[in-house]
Design an enzyme around this catalytic site. Structure first.
Site, short mmCIF file in Angstrom:
data_model
loop_
_atom_site.label_atom_id
_atom_site.label_comp_id
_atom_site.label_asym_id
_atom_site.label_seq_id
_atom_site.Cartn_x
_atom_site.Cartn_y
_atom_site.Cartn_z
CB THR A 44 -6.07 -0.83 8.46
OG1 THR A 44 -5.90 0.25 7.55
CG2 THR A 44 -5.57 -0.43 9.84
CB VAL A 46 -10.42 -0.30 4.35
CG1 VAL A 46 -10.96 0.72 3.35
CG2 VAL A 46 -11.55 -1.23 4.81
CB CYS A 47 -5.31 1.56 4.66
SG CYS A 47 -6.22 2.70 5.71
CB ALA A 48 -4.07 -3.27 2.57
CG MET A 51 -2.19 2.57 0.09
SD MET A 51 -2.09 4.23 -0.68
CE MET A 51 -3.79 4.78 -0.51
#
Length: 152
Positions: A44, A46-48, A51
């Site tokens: 996803t 935002v998660c990318a 990280m």
């Protein structure tokens, strides 16, 4: 969600496989600070971004004696493919897949209804105590500068 873990509490130890299939546990890092950076789901946007910001700032974390870890409930093969896609070379991405979300639950960060964790950053100090906790709205990208300021 239960209440998140409190500052000053002893961080629950865990043993998880990272994205490369290696076992790691929180107790491996005794004597260093550890940033537990929870993201709800791999693949996803935002998660990318969350990280990638940890990977980009990996050397800055090292200078502060801190090991960043990117935790989610995704299985190891998914996290490994995702890490390659994002060109993550240093950051370890432990899988809290099975028992499903057990580590997130131990930290009071599991969202039962959705079946994934909060988006959260938790700093564990050199003695295994919680020194900072911040939970973000799911669509919000955590500010890595704020985290770095907390580590200084």
């Amino acid at each position: 969600m239960e209440n998140p873990i409190m500052i000053g509490a002893t961080a629950p130890d865990f043993k998880l496989q990272d994205n490369r299939g290696n076992m790691l546990s929180l107790s491996d890092y005794t004597g260093k600070k550890v940033l537990l950076s929870w993201h709800p789901l791999a693949w996803t946007r935002v998660c990318a971004e969350q990280m990638k910001s940890l990977e980009t700032n990996y050397a800055r974390f090292a200078e502060l004696g801190t090991i960043p870890l990117g935790l989610s409930v995704d299985p190891v093969p998914s996290k490994n493919a995702w890490a390659k896609e994002l060109k993550i070379a240093n950051l370890k991405l432990p899988s809290d897949f099975w028992p499903h979300g057990a580590v997130a639950k131990a930290y009071g960060l599991f969202r039962e209804l959705e079946g994934f964790s909060e988006r959260a950053n938790v700093i564990v100090d050199e003695n295994g105590k919680i020194s900072w906790v911040k939970i973000y709205d799911i669509p919000e990208i955590p500010d890595v500068e704020e985290v770095i300021q907390q580590l200084k």
